[in-house]
Design a protein around this motif. Structure first.
Motif, short mmCIF file in Angstrom:
data_model
loop_
_atom_site.label_atom_id
_atom_site.label_comp_id
_atom_site.label_asym_id
_atom_site.label_seq_id
_atom_site.Cartn_x
_atom_site.Cartn_y
_atom_site.Cartn_z
N CYS A 1 0.85 -1.19 0.00
CA CYS A 1 0.00 0.00 0.00
C CYS A 1 0.89 1.24 0.00
N GLU B 1 -3.62 4.17 -0.54
CA GLU B 1 -3.67 3.53 -1.85
C GLU B 1 -3.41 2.04 -1.67
N THR B 2 -4.36 1.19 -2.10
CA THR B 2 -4.23 -0.25 -1.95
C THR B 2 -4.10 -0.91 -3.32
N PHE B 3 -3.55 -2.13 -3.33
CA PHE B 3 -3.23 -2.81 -4.59
C PHE B 3 -3.84 -4.22 -4.66
N GLN B 4 -4.99 -4.44 -4.00
CA GLN B 4 -5.56 -5.78 -3.99
C GLN B 4 -6.05 -6.24 -5.36
N ASN B 5 -6.19 -5.27 -6.30
CA ASN B 5 -6.62 -5.64 -7.65
C ASN B 5 -5.48 -6.20 -8.49
N THR C 1 -1.11 0.35 -10.60
CA THR C 1 -1.73 1.53 -10.02
C THR C 1 -2.83 1.10 -9.06
N GLY C 2 -2.76 1.59 -7.84
CA GLY C 2 -3.72 1.14 -6.84
C GLY C 2 -4.98 1.99 -6.82
N GLU C 3 -5.81 1.68 -5.83
CA GLU C 3 -7.05 2.42 -5.61
C GLU C 3 -6.90 3.29 -4.37
N LYS C 4 -7.19 4.58 -4.52
CA LYS C 4 -7.01 5.50 -3.41
C LYS C 4 -8.31 5.65 -2.63
N GLN D 1 -8.59 -5.70 2.42
CA GLN D 1 -7.90 -5.35 1.18
C GLN D 1 -6.38 -5.53 1.32
N THR E 1 -4.00 -8.21 -0.80
CA THR E 1 -2.79 -7.83 -1.52
C THR E 1 -1.62 -8.74 -1.14
#
Length: 356
Positions: A308, A320-324, A328-331, A346, A350
C-alpha cells in the motif's frame, strides 16, 4: 537451514492451515510435531519423542502428557498441547501437575502458535507460575530464538538454558514493573526523579501534578526513541531500495532526497499497517520507503511488491491499496488514521496475491 527461517516457514504453515484445523489432535499433528522436528528430534522415534506419556498423579491413574522429549536417554521436555484457538496461558495448572511427577527440567505449554517454556527456578521440582521463555511464531525475536537453540538436539545445554532462564525471568519482571510505572508512576519513582532537580517539599498537590508530568515525560521519551529508531530503519531501507533501483534503472537518479520528510503521521500510519499485516506475515518482511510523492509499504523490501501507499502530502489524506493486482492502486480518502483498520481485508488480499 537457519532456525529462524524454519520457524518463519512453520508460521506460514500455521497461517495457511489453521482455519482447517478443528481439533486439538489436529493442532498437535499439523503444528506442534513440526515444531519438535525443527528442534532436531525424531518425531517418528518413540524412544526420543514419546506421545501420550503416562504421568500418574497420586491416586489419579492414567494421566497423560502429550509429549515427552528425551535427549541422551534423559527426559528434558514435556509438552502439553491445546487447540490453536485456545489461550496458551490458560492451562498451566495442568502442565504444573504433570511437571511435578516428571523428571524433565522444562515444560512447554502450546497452542501451536505460542510456545511457553517453564522451569523450576523458584522451588526445585515445582514449576514456576510464569514462563521464562515465550516463542510466538507471529512475533519471532532474535534473543528468544538464540535461547531456543539451546533446546535443539545437537546444542542442548542444561546449564546454558538455566543461566538464560534466570536472566530472562528477572528481565521480564523488571520490564513489567517499568511498564506499570509508565502507565501509572508510583510515588517512589516520582520522588526519585523529582528530588534530583526540585528542592522544595513535595506536597500532596505537587505530587499529583508531578505524577502527571512524569507519565507524560516517560511516554514522550519512549515515543521519540521509537520514532528515531524507525526513521533510522527507514533510512537504511531507502538506501537498499535505491541500490536496487539503480540496477534496474527504475528511479530517477537526480531525485532530491533532501525534500523527503517523514512525518509523525506517516510513521504512526505505518505502525497501524504493520499491525494489520502481522496477522499474515512476520514483521521482518514488512518494509517501508518514503519518497517525495508517497510513503510506501513493501513486501520483502522489494519495490516491485507494493502492499500500500500513504499519500499524506496534501490537504486530504489517502490510502492507496493494490488488492486488484495492478501497478496503479485504488485510493481511499482517510478522515482519521484509525480508518486504516477498515481496509484490513484489502491489505490481506494484496499480501495473499504477492505471496503466490
Amino acid at each position: 537451514m537457519d532456525l529462524k527461517l524454519k520457524l518463519e516457514q512453520l508460521h506460514q504453515r500455521v497461517v495457511g492451515l489453521k482455519d482447517q484445523i478443528n481439533t486439538e489432535e489436529a493442532t498437535k499433528n499439523a503444528f506442534v510435531m513440526p515444531f519438535i522436528q525443527i528442534l532436531g528430534y525424531d518425531i517418528f522415534n518413540p524412544t526420543e519423542v514419546i506421545p501420550e506419556h503416562i504421568c500418574d498423579i497420586g491416586t489419579k491413574k492414567g494421566e497423560k502428557v502429550d509429549y515427552v522429549i528425551r535427549n541422551n536417554n534423559e527426559p528434558i521436555l514435556i509438552f502439553e498441547c491445546k487447540h490453536w484457538k485456545e489461550n496458551a496461558d490458560a492451562h498451566n495448572s495442568q502442565l504444573h501437575r504433570y511437571y511435578h511427577v516428571s523428571k524433565a527440567r522444562f515444560g512447554v505449554l502450546t497452542n501451536g502458535t505460542i510456545y511457553n517454556f517453564y522451569a523450576d527456578l523458584e522451588k526445585p521440582n515445582i514449576m514456576d507460575e510464569k514462563p521464562f521463555l515465550t516463542i510466538d511464531l507471529e512475533n519471532l525475536k532474535d534473543n528468544s530464538i538464540k535461547i531456543l537453540e539451546s533446546f535443539t538436539k545437537n546444542q542442548y545445554s542444561l546449564e546454558s538454558i538455566l543461566d538464560s532462564a534466570e536472566g530472562l525471568k528477572y528481565i521480564k519482571a523488571i520490564r513489567n514493573e517499568f511498564e506499570k510505572e509508565i502507565d501509572n508512576p508510583s510515588d517512589e519513582i516520582v520522588k526519585l526523579l523529582v528530588n534530583r532537580f526540585f528542592d522544595k517539599p513535595l506536597t500532596a498537590n505537587r505530587m499529583i501534578a508531578f505524577k502527571e508530568y512524569a507519565k507524560k515525560a516517560l511516554t514522550i521519551s519512549i515515543n521519540e526513541s521509537i520514532s528515531y529508531r524507525l526513521k533510522s530503519a527507514l533510512s537504511i531501507n531507502e538506501k537498499i531500495e535505491k541500490q536496487e533501483d539503480i540496477k534496474t534503472n527504475t528511479v530517477d537518479e537526480n531525485q532530491d532526497e533532501s525534500k523527503i520528510i517523514t512525518t509523525e503521521e506517516e510513521l504512526e500510519a505505518f505502525q497501524i499497517v504493520k499491525a494489520i499485516l502481522r496477522e499474515k506475515i512476520p514483521a521482518n518482511r514488512i518494509a517501508a520507503r518514503d519518497t517525495q510523492s508517497y510513503f510506501g509499504v513493501l513486501l520483502d523490501n522489494n519495490n516491485r511488491k507494493p502492499i500500500c501507499r500513504l499519500h499524506f502530502n496534501t490537504a486530504n489524506k489517502y490510502l492507496e491499496t493494490f488488492q486488484n493486482g495492478k501497478d496503479t492502486g485504488e485510493k481511499k480518502q482517510l478522515k482519521s488514521l484509525d480508518e486504516i483498520y477498515d481496509y484490513r481485508s484489502q491489505l490481506h488480499q494484496t499480501v495473499d496475491k504477492l505471496l503466490i
